[in-house]
Design a protein around this motif. Structure first.
Motif, short mmCIF file in Angstrom:
data_model
loop_
_atom_site.label_atom_id
_atom_site.label_comp_id
_atom_site.label_asym_id
_atom_site.label_seq_id
_atom_site.Cartn_x
_atom_site.Cartn_y
_atom_site.Cartn_z
N ILE A 30 -9.34 31.60 -24.64
CA ILE A 30 -8.10 31.96 -23.94
C ILE A 30 -7.25 32.92 -24.79
O ILE A 30 -6.87 33.98 -24.29
N PRO A 31 -6.98 32.63 -26.06
CA PRO A 31 -6.25 33.64 -26.86
C PRO A 31 -7.00 34.96 -26.97
O PRO A 31 -6.39 36.03 -27.01
N ALA A 32 -8.34 34.91 -26.99
CA ALA A 32 -9.13 36.15 -27.13
C ALA A 32 -8.87 37.12 -25.98
O ALA A 32 -8.96 38.34 -26.15
N THR A 33 -8.51 36.58 -24.81
CA THR A 33 -8.34 37.46 -23.64
C THR A 33 -7.22 38.48 -23.82
O THR A 33 -7.22 39.52 -23.16
N VAL A 34 -6.26 38.18 -24.70
CA VAL A 34 -5.13 39.12 -24.84
C VAL A 34 -5.57 40.46 -25.43
O VAL A 34 -4.86 41.45 -25.35
N LEU A 35 -6.78 40.46 -26.01
CA LEU A 35 -7.28 41.72 -26.60
C LEU A 35 -7.72 42.72 -25.53
O LEU A 35 -7.87 43.91 -25.80
N ALA A 36 -7.93 42.22 -24.30
CA ALA A 36 -8.44 43.11 -23.24
C ALA A 36 -7.32 43.91 -22.61
O ALA A 36 -6.15 43.53 -22.68
N ASP A 37 -7.71 45.02 -21.97
CA ASP A 37 -6.72 45.81 -21.25
C ASP A 37 -6.74 45.51 -19.76
O ASP A 37 -5.99 46.10 -18.99
N ALA A 196 -17.89 34.98 -29.38
CA ALA A 196 -18.47 36.30 -29.64
C ALA A 196 -19.10 36.86 -28.35
O ALA A 196 -19.04 38.07 -28.10
N ASN A 197 -19.68 35.98 -27.54
CA ASN A 197 -20.27 36.45 -26.27
C ASN A 197 -19.20 37.04 -25.36
O ASN A 197 -19.40 38.09 -24.75
N LEU A 198 -18.04 36.37 -25.27
CA LEU A 198 -16.96 36.93 -24.44
C LEU A 198 -16.52 38.29 -25.01
O LEU A 198 -16.41 39.28 -24.29
N LEU A 199 -16.30 38.32 -26.33
CA LEU A 199 -15.81 39.57 -26.93
C LEU A 199 -16.81 40.70 -26.70
O LEU A 199 -16.44 41.85 -26.44
N THR A 200 -18.11 40.37 -26.78
CA THR A 200 -19.14 41.39 -26.57
C THR A 200 -19.09 41.90 -25.13
O THR A 200 -19.18 43.11 -24.88
N LYS A 201 -18.89 40.98 -24.19
CA LYS A 201 -18.79 41.43 -22.79
C LYS A 201 -17.55 42.31 -22.58
O LYS A 201 -17.51 43.16 -21.72
N MET A 202 -16.52 42.07 -23.41
CA MET A 202 -15.30 42.89 -23.32
C MET A 202 -15.52 44.27 -23.93
O MET A 202 -14.68 45.15 -23.78
N GLY A 203 -16.62 44.42 -24.69
CA GLY A 203 -16.91 45.72 -25.29
C GLY A 203 -16.96 45.71 -26.81
O GLY A 203 -17.15 46.76 -27.44
N ALA A 204 -16.78 44.54 -27.43
CA ALA A 204 -16.81 44.46 -28.90
C ALA A 204 -18.25 44.62 -29.39
O ALA A 204 -19.20 44.36 -28.65
N LYS A 205 -18.38 45.06 -30.66
CA LYS A 205 -19.71 45.24 -31.24
C LYS A 205 -19.88 44.22 -32.36
O LYS A 205 -19.36 44.41 -33.47
N ILE A 206 -20.55 43.12 -32.03
CA ILE A 206 -20.69 42.01 -32.99
C ILE A 206 -22.16 41.67 -33.12
O ILE A 206 -22.87 41.52 -32.13
N ARG A 207 -22.61 41.55 -34.38
CA ARG A 207 -24.00 41.13 -34.61
C ARG A 207 -24.01 39.94 -35.56
O ARG A 207 -23.12 39.79 -36.39
N GLY A 208 -25.04 39.12 -35.45
CA GLY A 208 -25.25 38.07 -36.44
C GLY A 208 -24.56 36.75 -36.16
O GLY A 208 -24.63 35.83 -37.00
N VAL A 209 -23.88 36.59 -35.02
CA VAL A 209 -23.25 35.28 -34.76
C VAL A 209 -24.33 34.21 -34.67
O VAL A 209 -25.41 34.45 -34.13
N GLY A 210 -24.02 33.05 -35.23
CA GLY A 210 -25.03 31.98 -35.29
C GLY A 210 -25.81 32.04 -36.59
O GLY A 210 -26.64 31.17 -36.86
#
Ligand code: EPU
Length: 421
Positions: A30-37, A196-210
């Motif tokens: 829920i807090p992560a959503t504020v990063l989206a436009d 990380a999955n949500l952030l990636t769907k938002m367009g973030a570039k994240i590798r190595g989670v887990g």
């Protein structure tokens, strides 16, 4: 007046219970959503009071929030940058995820010290070190943190402890930082992967989670999307324990069994019968000649500290002496005193408890001192002779969706009423 949950013990449970979305993922998503436009739809949101507190904070930030059962739509398009200093911050610990998210979005944030369950000291030094490494200046005055950066610049961050909160919070701040951030000794809990999955769907570039090393390549813009939350492994584990304690045949649905391997293997070691069938687990209770076991809480995939408390209740019925060693929250033993009031025989040592079983449990008035203590007492109440009244119900409501209804559906006798304090 104070609300209690009253449970009449000794009734055999049967039927099916469905596990809700993961609280500890939700409170970061829920807090992560504020990063989206743009707007974000999240499905499978548990109906718990922590979600309502986070929705209040989002509305204070002028986000549009529509909650429809287990779905939530959050539109941060018209957000305003304001300090988060209202009482809602105190209602849950996870309000600190707004630190990382708002720092990532605005490069500055003012937020009151977050609340949450008391489990002994719960410092956030690792979160703050991460933010500082990314370029933030931090001051703390009158219970309030002030974070500010000219710009956030990706860097290498080593966590002295693989903290769930610090890993997520640093990720939230780093997704819009300039360049590459590497988090070493990162935590690996499934909830982190979900965020990380949500952030990636938002367009973030994240590798190595887990894995131990998470690499984040900063991006300029994050957009709206949709996401379905993973099932709550701690709620699922609690119902596995409830089913073993008081069930005849209980089917627990919407589980990712791999997330619960350490609990499942301990329950099997005790002699609990269960079958994993796809995303359900069938537990056959009723057999009570359980063996004692040794538990040491660990970071994921080790034995979860959150499940140590409800499992302790089951161990009061094992034939022999069990030990629990806490390595995550060394003071997380408040449930033991409450269980002793009901007839358990538990002694405490240095970050350890020793459980002598079996002892009969008898209904009493007991206090949910924290969320998972509440879960431990629900397990005890279902097994005890007579009626148990559990006070400080709000702790339980912070993390267990509709617990009364779920238990009643299984055949338990549960009610709520007010008592004078
Ligand atoms: N720690 C520090 N410094 C920090 C951060 C953590 O010393 O900056 C220490 C803590 O004091 C603790 C250990 O590191 O001794 C683990 O803390 P962690 O940060 O991993 O835990 P958390 O993020 O505060 C989350 C869950 C807890 C769960 C723990 C461990 C949320 C909102 N909370 O807490 O869940 O027990 O991870 O898995 O995700 C619960 O659901 O009842 C609950 C308390």
């Amino acid at each position: 007046m104070a609300e209690v949950i009253a449970i009449e013990g000794g009734r055999p449970l049967n039927g099916t219970v469905r596990i809700s979305g993961a609280k500890n993922a939700t409170v970061a998503l829920i807090p992560a959503t504020v990063l989206a436009d743009g707007p974000i739809d999240i499905y499978g949101v548990p109906e718990i009071s922590d979600v309502r507190a986070l929705a209040t904070l989002l509305r204070e930030l002028n986000c549009e929030v529509i909650i429809d059962g287990e779905n939530i739509k959050i539109d941060p398009s018209h957000m305003k940058e304001i300090p988060l200093t209202s009482d809602a911050v105190n209602k849950l610990r996870a309000s600190y995820y707004f630190m990382g998210a708002l720092l990532g979005k605005y490069k500055r944030v003012t937020i009151k010290m977050p609340g949450g369950c008391y489990l002994g000291p719960r410092p956030i030094d690792l979160h703050l070190k991460g933010f500082e490494a990314l370029g933030a200046k931090i001051t703390y005055e009158d219970d309030t943190y002030y974070l500010e950066a000219d710009e956030l610049i990706g860097t290498q961050i080593y966590l002295d402890f693989a903290s769930v909160g610090a890993t997520i919070n640093i990720m939230l701040a780093a997704v819009k930082a300039k360049g590459k951030t590497v988090i070493e000794n990162a935590a690996k809990e499934p909830e982190i992967i979900d965020v990380a999955n949500l952030l990636t769907k938002m367009g973030a570039k994240i590798r190595g989670v887990g894995t131990d090393t998470i690499t984040i390549e900063g991006v300029e813009k994050l957009s709206g999307t949709f996401h379905e939350i993973i099932p709550d492994r701690i709620e699922a584990g609690t119902y596995l324990i409830i089913a073993a304690a008081a069930g005849e045949k209980v089917v627990i649905q919407n589980i990712i069994p791999q997330h619960l391997e350490s609990l499942i293997s301990k329950l099997k070691e005790m002699g609990v019968h269960m079958d994993v069938v796809g995303d359900s687990i069938v537990v056959y209770g009723g057999v009570k000649n359980w063996k004692p076991v040794e538990i040491t809480t660990q970071i994921y995939p080790g034995f979860a500290t959150d499940l140590q408390q409800p499992l302790t209740t089951l161990l009061t019925q094992a034939h022999g002496v069990s030990h629990v060693k806490e390595t995550i929250y060394i003071e997380r033993f408040k449930h033991c005193e409450q269980l002793n009031k009901m007839g358990a025989s538990i002694t405490l040592g240095d970050a350890t408890s020793t459980i002598n079983g079996p002892t009969d449990l008898v209904g009493a008035r007991v206090e949910a001192t924290d969320l998972r203590c509440g879960a431990a007492l629900v397990v005890a109440a279902l097994m005890a002779k007579g009626v148990t009244e559990i006070t400080n119900v709000y702790h339980i409501d912070r993390g267990y969706e509709n617990i009364d209804h779920k238990l009643i559906t299984l055949g338990a006798r549960v009610s709520r009423y007010e008592i004078s304090e």
